[in-house]
Design a protein around this motif. Structure first.
Motif, PDB file in Angstrom:
ATOM      1  N   THR A 271      40.907 -95.767 -13.872  1.00  0.00           N
ATOM      2  CA  THR A 271      39.471 -95.623 -14.104  1.00  0.00           C
ATOM      3  C   THR A 271      38.830 -96.982 -14.302  1.00  0.00           C
ATOM      4  O   THR A 271      37.736 -97.254 -13.781  1.00  0.00           O
ATOM      5  CB  THR A 271      39.206 -94.722 -15.328  1.00  0.00           C
ATOM      6  N   TRP A 272      39.504 -97.876 -15.044  1.00  0.00           N
ATOM      7  CA  TRP A 272      38.969 -99.212 -15.273  1.00  0.00           C
ATOM      8  C   TRP A 272      38.764 -99.947 -13.952  1.00  0.00           C
ATOM      9  O   TRP A 272      37.694-100.476 -13.679  1.00  0.00           O
ATOM     10  CB  TRP A 272      39.881-100.015 -16.200  1.00  0.00           C
ATOM     11  N   TRP A 273      39.809 -99.988 -13.116  1.00  0.00           N
ATOM     12  CA  TRP A 273      39.720-100.736 -11.861  1.00  0.00           C
ATOM     13  C   TRP A 273      38.701-100.123 -10.907  1.00  0.00           C
ATOM     14  O   TRP A 273      38.000-100.849 -10.201  1.00  0.00           O
ATOM     15  CB  TRP A 273      41.091-100.873 -11.208  1.00  0.00           C
ATOM     16  N   GLN A 274      38.578 -98.795 -10.892  1.00  0.00           N
ATOM     17  CA  GLN A 274      37.546 -98.154 -10.078  1.00  0.00           C
ATOM     18  C   GLN A 274      36.160 -98.551 -10.576  1.00  0.00           C
ATOM     19  O   GLN A 274      35.256 -98.816  -9.781  1.00  0.00           O
ATOM     20  CB  GLN A 274      37.697 -96.636 -10.098  1.00  0.00           C
ATOM     21  N   GLY A 275      36.004 -98.592 -11.917  1.00  0.00           N
ATOM     22  CA  GLY A 275      34.728 -98.986 -12.503  1.00  0.00           C
ATOM     23  C   GLY A 275      34.377-100.442 -12.230  1.00  0.00           C
ATOM     24  O   GLY A 275      33.209-100.777 -12.020  1.00  0.00           O
ATOM     25  N   VAL A 276      35.367-101.313 -12.219  1.00  0.00           N
ATOM     26  CA  VAL A 276      35.127-102.727 -11.886  1.00  0.00           C
ATOM     27  C   VAL A 276      34.672-102.813 -10.427  1.00  0.00           C
ATOM     28  O   VAL A 276      33.712-103.518 -10.105  1.00  0.00           O
ATOM     29  CB  VAL A 276      36.393-103.581 -12.125  1.00  0.00           C
ATOM     30  N   LYS A 277      35.337-102.076  -9.563  1.00  0.00           N
ATOM     31  CA  LYS A 277      35.016-102.094  -8.128  1.00  0.00           C
ATOM     32  C   LYS A 277      33.595-101.599  -7.866  1.00  0.00           C
ATOM     33  O   LYS A 277      32.880-102.154  -7.032  1.00  0.00           O
ATOM     34  CB  LYS A 277      36.024-101.242  -7.367  1.00  0.00           C
ATOM     35  N   THR A 278      33.177-100.551  -8.582  1.00  0.00           N
ATOM     36  CA  THR A 278      31.850 -99.975  -8.358  1.00  0.00           C
ATOM     37  C   THR A 278      30.746-100.664  -9.157  1.00  0.00           C
ATOM     38  O   THR A 278      29.575-100.365  -8.969  1.00  0.00           O
ATOM     39  CB  THR A 278      31.836 -98.471  -8.707  1.00  0.00           C
ATOM     40  N   GLY A 279      31.110-101.549 -10.076  1.00  0.00           N
ATOM     41  CA  GLY A 279      30.112-102.244 -10.885  1.00  0.00           C
ATOM     42  C   GLY A 279      29.815-101.573 -12.216  1.00  0.00           C
ATOM     43  O   GLY A 279      28.962-102.031 -12.966  1.00  0.00           O
ATOM     44  N   ARG A 280      30.501-100.486 -12.520  1.00  0.00           N
ATOM     45  CA  ARG A 280      30.299 -99.803 -13.810  1.00  0.00           C
ATOM     46  C   ARG A 280      30.781-100.671 -14.971  1.00  0.00           C
ATOM     47  O   ARG A 280      30.168-100.694 -16.035  1.00  0.00           O
ATOM     48  CB  ARG A 280      31.049 -98.473 -13.809  1.00  0.00           C
ATOM     49  N   PHE A 281      31.919-101.339 -14.785  1.00  0.00           N
ATOM     50  CA  PHE A 281      32.498-102.214 -15.802  1.00  0.00           C
ATOM     51  C   PHE A 281      32.319-103.669 -15.397  1.00  0.00           C
ATOM     52  O   PHE A 281      32.098-103.967 -14.220  1.00  0.00           O
ATOM     53  CB  PHE A 281      33.984-101.895 -16.005  1.00  0.00           C
ATOM     54  N   PRO A 282      32.422-104.597 -16.339  1.00  0.00           N
ATOM     55  CA  PRO A 282      32.202-106.022 -16.032  1.00  0.00           C
ATOM     56  C   PRO A 282      33.160-106.566 -14.970  1.00  0.00           C
ATOM     57  O   PRO A 282      34.290-106.092 -14.814  1.00  0.00           O
ATOM     58  CB  PRO A 282      32.452-106.718 -17.374  1.00  0.00           C
ATOM     59  N   LYS A 283      32.674-107.554 -14.266  1.00  0.00           N
ATOM     60  CA  LYS A 283      33.433-108.212 -13.215  1.00  0.00           C
ATOM     61  C   LYS A 283      34.564-109.038 -13.813  1.00  0.00           C
ATOM     62  O   LYS A 283      34.415-109.658 -14.861  1.00  0.00           O
ATOM     63  CB  LYS A 283      32.475-109.118 -12.440  1.00  0.00           C
ATOM     64  N   ALA A 284      35.700-109.029 -13.136  1.00  0.00           N
ATOM     65  CA  ALA A 284      36.877-109.778 -13.582  1.00  0.00           C
ATOM     66  C   ALA A 284      36.762-111.250 -13.187  1.00  0.00           C
ATOM     67  O   ALA A 284      36.027-111.607 -12.273  1.00  0.00           O
ATOM     68  CB  ALA A 284      38.133-109.176 -12.967  1.00  0.00           C
ATOM     69  N   VAL A 285      37.531-112.077 -13.897  1.00  0.00           N
ATOM     70  CA  VAL A 285      37.652-113.505 -13.594  1.00  0.00           C
ATOM     71  C   VAL A 285      39.123-113.767 -13.296  1.00  0.00           C
ATOM     72  O   VAL A 285      39.987-113.420 -14.094  1.00  0.00           O
ATOM     73  CB  VAL A 285      37.194-114.375 -14.796  1.00  0.00           C
ATOM     74  N   LYS A 286      39.411-114.354 -12.140  1.00  0.00           N
ATOM     75  CA  LYS A 286      40.796-114.686 -11.779  1.00  0.00           C
ATOM     76  C   LYS A 286      41.102-116.099 -12.284  1.00  0.00           C
ATOM     77  O   LYS A 286      40.452-117.051 -11.891  1.00  0.00           O
ATOM     78  CB  LYS A 286      40.987-114.643 -10.260  1.00  0.00           C
ATOM     79  N   LEU A 287      42.096-116.210 -13.170  1.00  0.00           N
ATOM     80  CA  LEU A 287      42.522-117.516 -13.661  1.00  0.00           C
ATOM     81  C   LEU A 287      43.684-118.068 -12.845  1.00  0.00           C
ATOM     82  O   LEU A 287      43.974-119.256 -12.883  1.00  0.00           O
ATOM     83  CB  LEU A 287      42.932-117.439 -15.129  1.00  0.00           C
TER      84      LEU A 287
END
Length: 76
Positions: A37-53
């Motif tokens: 659910t988290w990753w789907q929400g990130v993909k759709t913009g529901r959850f905050p965008k990730a930062v790749k370190l």
């Protein structure tokens, strides 16, 4: 890690956001959703965008997580 104990700035890894009851000690969820659910929400913009370190290191800005929780009415 409760929202009130988070520093003002920095980064969080996924287990610190969605929790990990199998960790020792268990990590409580700030946002209680499944990994999928988290990753789907990130993909759709529901959850905050990730930062790749790095190639295998993904984090989220604490400020973005706080803003999301506040926008959902959970920051009190």
């Amino acid at each position: 890690m409760a929202l009130s104990t988070l520093p003002e700035t920095g980064f969080l890894r996924l287990p610190h956001i969605i929790g990990n009851p199998k960790a020792s000690p268990p990590i409580p969820a700030l946002i209680p959703v499944s990994k999928t659910t988290w990753w789907q929400g990130v993909k759709t913009g529901r959850f905050p965008k990730a930062v790749k370190l790095g190639e295998r290191t993904t984090v989220w800005r604490i400020e973005d997580i706080r803003a999301y929780i506040d926008s959902q009415g959970g920051g009190q």
